[in-house]
Write an enzyme that holds these catalytic residues in place. Sequence first.
Site, short mmCIF file in Angstrom:
data_model
loop_
_atom_site.label_atom_id
_atom_site.label_comp_id
_atom_site.label_asym_id
_atom_site.label_seq_id
_atom_site.Cartn_x
_atom_site.Cartn_y
_atom_site.Cartn_z
CB SER A 155 -0.95 0.01 1.20
OG SER A 155 -0.23 -0.11 2.41
CG ASP A 406 -2.27 5.57 7.91
OD1 ASP A 406 -1.12 5.17 8.20
OD2 ASP A 406 -2.75 5.49 6.77
CG HIS A 409 -0.55 4.20 4.35
ND1 HIS A 409 -1.21 3.50 5.35
CD2 HIS A 409 -0.23 3.29 3.40
CE1 HIS A 409 -1.28 2.23 5.02
NE2 HIS A 409 -0.70 2.07 3.83
#
Length: 430
Positions: A155, A406, A409
Amino acid sequence: MKLKLFSDSKIHKNVFLIKLFSAILITGLAFSLFIFHSSDFSPVFASVTGRFEARLLPPKVIVPENEDLIPQDIEVEKCNLFAGKWIPDSSGPIYTNSSCGNLIDGHQNCITNGRPDLDFLYWKWKPHDCLLPRFDPRRFLQLMRNKSWAFIGDSIVRNHVESLLCMLYSVEEPVEVYHDKEYKSKRWHFPIHNLTISNVWSPFLVQAAIFEDSDGVSTAAVQLHLDKLDETWTSLMPTLDYAIISTGKWYLKAAVYHENAKPVGCHICPEKSRLEELGFDHAYNASLRNVMDFLADETNRKGTVFFRTATPDHFQNGEWHNGGTCKQTEPVSDEEAEMKNVHKILRGLEIGQFKRAVREKTGEDGGNVKLLDFTGMLLTRPDGHPGAYRQFRPFDKDKNAKVQNDCLHWCLPGPIDYLNDVILETIANG
């Protein structure tokens, strides 16, 4: 007849000089006023609506006069694009959270999701030993005319390809021409330049059976074949002009390891398993050996391959699954940044296996197999993650709401954009 005191030519000449002097005076005054006012404003400001507007600059983005210059005692030929620091940059990103259609994954669209602090957008990467030109999307597209690219991995790779697509969007809009059933692998085409960019989902790079839903919840351990590469990406290599490949974090998951079609060990072993706990580092090292050997063999590929080192996360007071957060709002210095042991292990294995394969297969310089060592560059950007703003306006209803953070990312726009500056410079000037 009366005598004229001045000739017509002299009168015209004097009038001309007076007009010229007046024009110069007015122009100088206007220029001074322009400089005075424009020095107080940034050309862009990313708002939560996605529009860029003028704004007053915070004091910290005033760049010292010589901040972006090369020291006189430096040999530019020895430039290391991966060693440097983040410096203030009042110009901001070259795209906005709403200027590239629906390309940005919702979890990385931090500004639309309501992130209130925006100073993280006003920094750029500056190598110690040389100048790094700002990414030029038009130049990239011209260089990549009739070429094919693939970003292969997990990802974070998807995060990266979305960054590049958004930067190129300002010149030409890409057309999505393919996606798999789960929309994890995609392909875009830039028709004017005949450039194809693919995102290939292969989080382990080796064959794996994964039992995980869209929220990352697993019902069983991954079944990982360390000696069998994933044909999803290996089958594409003979067709690609450029590929960027990376993996890493998925190896921390519970998994059973297979070699020669037999289970040989595990990590976070299943209950009642009689297999030996080998650790994620064993599996990662074995898989990387096979990956690097494949990449270093020229018969397996067509063009240039970049292997990117794993990017660090910045979870504090916990991890992804148990309440970890990342609340920083600006970069940190090398002295302040501390790399977690797991990141040291991942990067160490990556660099070790890359150097071994290059030495054994291609010679000293690696030829068309290159390493992108971005770990340290991104280590100093704890402010660049979505944090709580991976969700749309998470605190609108409850300012004290407990939400998933998060810290792995990267926000788009954000620090990951500057990977493209380095990559373009590497391609253009070796």
